[in-house]
Scaffold this motif. Structure first.
Motif, PDB file in Angstrom:
ATOM      1  N   UNK A  99       0.436  -1.351   0.298  1.00 42.23           N
ATOM      2  CA  UNK A  99       0.005  -0.008   0.290  1.00 42.23           C
ATOM      3  C   UNK A  99       0.538   1.229   0.020  1.00 42.23           C
ATOM      4  N   UNK A 100       2.307   0.693   0.468  1.00 43.52           N
ATOM      5  CA  UNK A 100       2.878   2.336   0.932  1.00 43.52           C
ATOM      6  C   UNK A 100       3.461   2.819  -1.371  1.00 43.52           C
ATOM      7  N   UNK A 102       1.539   2.474  -3.656  1.00 42.90           N
ATOM      8  CA  UNK A 102       0.426   2.981  -4.153  1.00 42.90           C
ATOM      9  C   UNK A 102      -0.258   4.210  -3.798  1.00 42.90           C
ATOM     10  N   UNK A 103      -0.193   4.288  -2.480  1.00 41.89           N
ATOM     11  CA  UNK A 103      -0.119   5.575  -1.789  1.00 41.89           C
ATOM     12  C   UNK A 103      -0.075   6.688  -2.246  1.00 41.89           C
ATOM     13  N   UNK A 104       1.426   5.950  -2.146  1.00 41.89           N
ATOM     14  CA  UNK A 104       2.802   7.264  -2.935  1.00 41.89           C
ATOM     15  C   UNK A 104       2.148   7.340  -4.145  1.00 41.89           C
ATOM     16  N   UNK A 106      -0.256   7.326  -5.913  1.00 35.86           N
ATOM     17  CA  UNK A 106      -1.843   7.977  -6.089  1.00 35.86           C
ATOM     18  C   UNK A 106      -1.413   9.203  -5.961  1.00 35.86           C
ATOM     19  N   UNK A 107      -1.153   9.696  -4.884  1.00 40.75           N
ATOM     20  CA  UNK A 107      -1.068  11.336  -4.501  1.00 40.75           C
ATOM     21  C   UNK A 107       0.155  12.335  -4.804  1.00 40.75           C
ATOM     22  N   UNK A 108       1.184  11.478  -5.353  1.00 39.49           N
ATOM     23  CA  UNK A 108       2.333  12.050  -6.728  1.00 39.49           C
ATOM     24  C   UNK A 108       1.281  12.834  -7.462  1.00 39.49           C
ATOM     25  N   UNK A 230      -6.093   2.470  -9.097  1.00 38.42           N
ATOM     26  CA  UNK A 230      -4.766   1.775  -8.636  1.00 38.42           C
ATOM     27  C   UNK A 230      -5.334   1.259  -7.211  1.00 38.42           C
ATOM     28  N   UNK A 232      -4.412  -2.512  -5.731  1.00 34.00           N
ATOM     29  CA  UNK A 232      -3.520  -3.379  -5.205  1.00 34.00           C
ATOM     30  C   UNK A 232      -4.502  -4.507  -5.345  1.00 34.00           C
TER      31      UNK A 232
ATOM     32  N   UNK B  59      -7.517   3.215   1.711  1.00 35.15           N
ATOM     33  CA  UNK B  59      -6.137   3.465   0.282  1.00 35.15           C
ATOM     34  C   UNK B  59      -7.248   3.511  -0.491  1.00 35.15           C
ATOM     35  N   UNK B  62      -8.096   7.508   0.411  1.00 31.80           N
ATOM     36  CA  UNK B  62      -7.185   8.770   0.601  1.00 31.80           C
ATOM     37  C   UNK B  62      -8.050   9.593  -1.048  1.00 31.80           C
ATOM     38  N   UNK B  63      -7.262   9.501  -2.146  1.00 36.43           N
ATOM     39  CA  UNK B  63      -7.422  10.221  -2.724  1.00 36.43           C
ATOM     40  C   UNK B  63      -9.081  11.369  -3.685  1.00 36.43           C
ATOM     41  N   UNK B  96      -0.088   3.827   8.540  1.00 32.16           N
ATOM     42  CA  UNK B  96       1.268   3.579   7.023  1.00 32.16           C
ATOM     43  C   UNK B  96       0.647   4.298   5.877  1.00 32.16           C
ATOM     44  N   UNK B  97      -0.969   4.041   5.614  1.00 36.66           N
ATOM     45  CA  UNK B  97      -1.439   4.376   4.187  1.00 36.66           C
ATOM     46  C   UNK B  97      -1.631   6.233   4.519  1.00 36.66           C
ATOM     47  N   UNK B 100       1.846   7.609   4.383  1.00 35.17           N
ATOM     48  CA  UNK B 100       2.421   7.798   3.291  1.00 35.17           C
ATOM     49  C   UNK B 100       2.188   8.903   2.229  1.00 35.17           C
ATOM     50  N   UNK B 101       0.742   8.616   1.397  1.00 36.48           N
ATOM     51  CA  UNK B 101       0.132   9.836   1.023  1.00 36.48           C
ATOM     52  C   UNK B 101       1.069  11.278   1.631  1.00 36.48           C
ATOM     53  N   UNK B 104       3.840  12.239  -0.064  1.00 34.26           N
ATOM     54  CA  UNK B 104       4.037  12.191  -1.991  1.00 34.26           C
ATOM     55  C   UNK B 104       3.293  13.793  -1.509  1.00 34.26           C
ATOM     56  N   UNK B 105       2.521  13.773  -0.814  1.00 32.35           N
ATOM     57  CA  UNK B 105       1.726  15.275  -0.808  1.00 32.35           C
ATOM     58  C   UNK B 105       2.934  16.646  -0.847  1.00 32.35           C
ATOM     59  N   UNK B 108       5.459  16.488  -3.748  1.00 33.80           N
ATOM     60  CA  UNK B 108       5.163  16.956  -5.138  1.00 33.80           C
ATOM     61  C   UNK B 108       5.246  18.324  -4.389  1.00 33.80           C
TER      62      UNK B 108
END
Lengths: 252, 350
Positions: A99-100, A102-104, A106-108, A230, A232, B59, B62-63, B96-97, B100-101, B104-105, B108
């Motif tokens: 999940x790390x 995919x979460x990364x 997706x957010x990017x 995205x 998993x 997961x 989140x978006x 962790x979800x 992690x997000x 990344x935010x 970015x």
């Protein structure tokens, strides 16, 4: 004739011009390898690795992935703003680490307004292996099981991905007609799988590389296709049991 | 200095939350967006939160939750000044979800990241409704996972645990008793509704850890749950119908009595004149009613945020983030770890 018009969105504009080089950020956290790489992709030549950061640590995906991708970009002399697309391994792999990535990704993708393409992780390993023969890719699923998929000589997936006990996979192997095996799972369980007896060669490709990941998504990336969700590849259901009748605290 | 937008991301249990607050030049914190996606219904048939089910739901959510929060506030990610995320305490895979997000935010956008304490967030939630806290106050956090008394001397400065549960959290006791009474999960709302029709003095259920030699500020709810089970089973054995409303009301009275009496005692002993109650159980009508009564008698100001701010959400994480930014704190590193057992004293992971 194409005008550089302010109303034309850049993404639409890029459709109309010959595709040049695409800068792809490749991520994977479906195996113990925390993988981030920066790859140049062009239509006519193989993807070219510019920089990568990979650490083998099954417990550090959450800590390391973002620092890794930033360092790889810095080494390549690029920034996240230069990235045209993201490719991420969608597993199967141990859930928490998987999940790390995919979460990364997706957010990017959301923050940069760039597409993020999921690819099955074993597809990337199969492309890395360059076997040219029918291939088994097996990764470690923990709990004494493997995630596995089968590929033909051209690297197209013909079966899987599945999750299975190595002994059960071993019974099917002879009928699959494989000549080579890749992935950490194949190495760990080479004996149980009886690879030597079947004449299956164990190849070096253990974990997906940035180039393998980008090759697995190259056609979609170059076509600027709409990315798949995205999602998993879990393959297993969550461990959870519905409670039975309530326990008594006094004797009946 | 101009306004700064602080984004908050929460994923410690079964709610995916994204909140956005505006931090004014005077330090005022204003709520702009508070979006939550809950997986509570997916856990109901298991009678409790299943960590893997919660992580999967985070997961997926989140978006879209981020998008709704941005749209709700009428801002874009590029407008954000800083990002705060729950780094602990909570379920490892779930935390962790969000982390992690959030990383990344932050990467970015090139913006600072603050890994914050979920419990400090619960206290900070009250500032979104009632404004700044006094220099010293007592906070009681009561939820499905936590039951704690905290001395708060500046949200960004010092939060000290005064007492906590030695076994079950108060909300956990509600879930278990609801199950005994064949009421749905989560147990808080149905017990509260059922209790409204019952007699809270009908059954004298025990008040845990209220003996002279017990730790004054700690809680225990495991014995209470067992006492309710015994009582229900005795009824069943005798072939009597279980008076569900009376059991619910009497159980709820025992919980509210112990929580409020210990909180008032701690507030008096520590010489603070403000009590903040937050967390999911703060929405319980008897707890807030009894707390209001006893605080009025003791001359203590009671602050309870509205239910939406009491349960897990991203706005409270944005709020604690805003307090850290206002205090001039350095951001957390991007190799920040999640800490499932993060102690309440650690407001930010640095």
């Amino acid at each position: 004739m194409f005008h550089l018009d302010a109303d034309v969105k850049s993404s639409r504009f890029r459709h109309a011009v010959p595709l040049t080089t695409v800068l792809v950020l490749a991520l994977d956290t479906a195996t113990p390898a925390v993988t981030a790489g920066v790859v140049d992709l062009t239509p006519d030549s193989p993807p070219r690795l510019l920089a990568q950061r990979v650490t083998l640590d099954a417990k550090a995906h959450g800590e390391l992935l973002t620092p890794h991708l930033l360092r790889a970009l810095a080494e390549a002399g690029r920034s996240l703003a230069d990235v045209d697309a993201i490719v991420v391994g969608a597993g199967p792999g141990p859930f928490t680490g998987l999940r790390v990535g995919l979460a990364t990704a997706g957010a990017l993708g959301q923050a940069l307004d760039r597409p993020a393409y999921p690819v099955p992780t074993p597809d990337a390993i199969a492309l890395d292996a360059h076997s040219g023969v029918p291939l088994l890719v097996a990764t470690d699923a923990r709990r004494r099981e493997v995630y596995w998929a089968a590929y033909d000589a051209a690297g197209h997936r013909t079966g899987g991905p599945h999750v299975e006990r190595p002994a059960d996979l071993a019974e099917k192997l002879s009928s699959l007609g494989l000549a080579a095996a890749a992935g950490e799972g194949a190495r760990i369980y080479a004996d149980v799988l009886g690879l030597a007896g079947l004449g299956v060669t164990l190849l070096d490709a253990a974990h997906p590389t940035p180039v393998g990941l980008v090759r697995a998504a190259a056609r979609e990336v170059l076509a600027r296709a709409e990315p798949a969700p995205l999602t998993p590849l879990y393959l297993r259901r969550p461990d959870a049991v519905e409670p039975a009748a309530r326990k008594r605290v006094t004797r009946a | 200095m101009t306004d700064r937008l602080i984004l908050g991301i929460e994923s410690s249990c079964d709610e995916t939350g994204v909140g956005i607050v505006r931090l004014g030049p005077d330090g005022a914190v204003e709520l702009l967006a508070d979006e939550v996606a809950s997986s509570v219904e997916e856990h109901a048939r298991f009678g409790g939160v299943v960590p893997e089910v919660a992580s999967r739901a985070h997961l997926e959510a989140m978006l879209p939750t981020m998008r709704r929060a941005l749209d709700g506030a009428g801002v874009e990610l590029a407008d954000v000044h800083s990002i705060a995320v729950t780094a602990g305490p909570g379920l490892a895979g779930a935390l962790l979800v969000g982390v992690s997000a959030a990383k990344a935010y932050a990467a970015a956008l090139g913006k600072p990241l603050y890994g914050v304490n979920h419990l400090a967030g619960h206290v900070a939630a009250d500032t979104l409704q009632h404004g700044p806290l006094p220099k010293r106050c007592l906070a009681m956090l009561v939820s499905g996972g936590h039951t704690q008394l905290l001395l708060v001397e500046g949200l960004a400065h010092s939060i000290t645990e005064v007492g906590s549960t030695v076994d079950d959290a108060a909300g956990e006791a509600y879930d278990k008793v609801a199950r005994l009474l064949d009421l749905p999960y989560p147990g808080g709302p149905p017990i509260d509704r059922m209790a409204a029709r019952g007699d809270r003095c009908a059954i004298a259920f025990p008040r845990g850890l209220t003996g002279p030699r017990d730790n004054t500020y700690d809680f225990s709810f495991s014995g209470l749950k067992t006492a309710v089970a015994r009582w229900v089973e005795r009824c069943e054995r005798a072939g009597e119908e279980v008076p569900v409303a009376d059991v619910a009301a009497s159980f709820q009275e025992a919980v509210a009595d112990v929580l409020t009496s210990k909180a008032i005692r701690a507030a008096k002993d520590l010489r603070v004149d403000t009590l903040v109650i937050s967390g999911g159980v703060a929405a319980n009508s008897r707890l807030s009613g009894l707390a209001a009564e006893r605080c009025a008698e003791a001359g203590i100001e009671l602050r309870v945020p509205r239910p939406r701010l009491c349960t897990d959400n991203g706005a409270m994480i944005a709020a604690i983030g805003a307090h850290l930014v206002a205090a001039g704190r350095e951001p957390s590193p991007l190799d920040l770890s999640t800490v499932p057992g993060l102690p309440v004293g650690t407001v930010q992971i640095v």
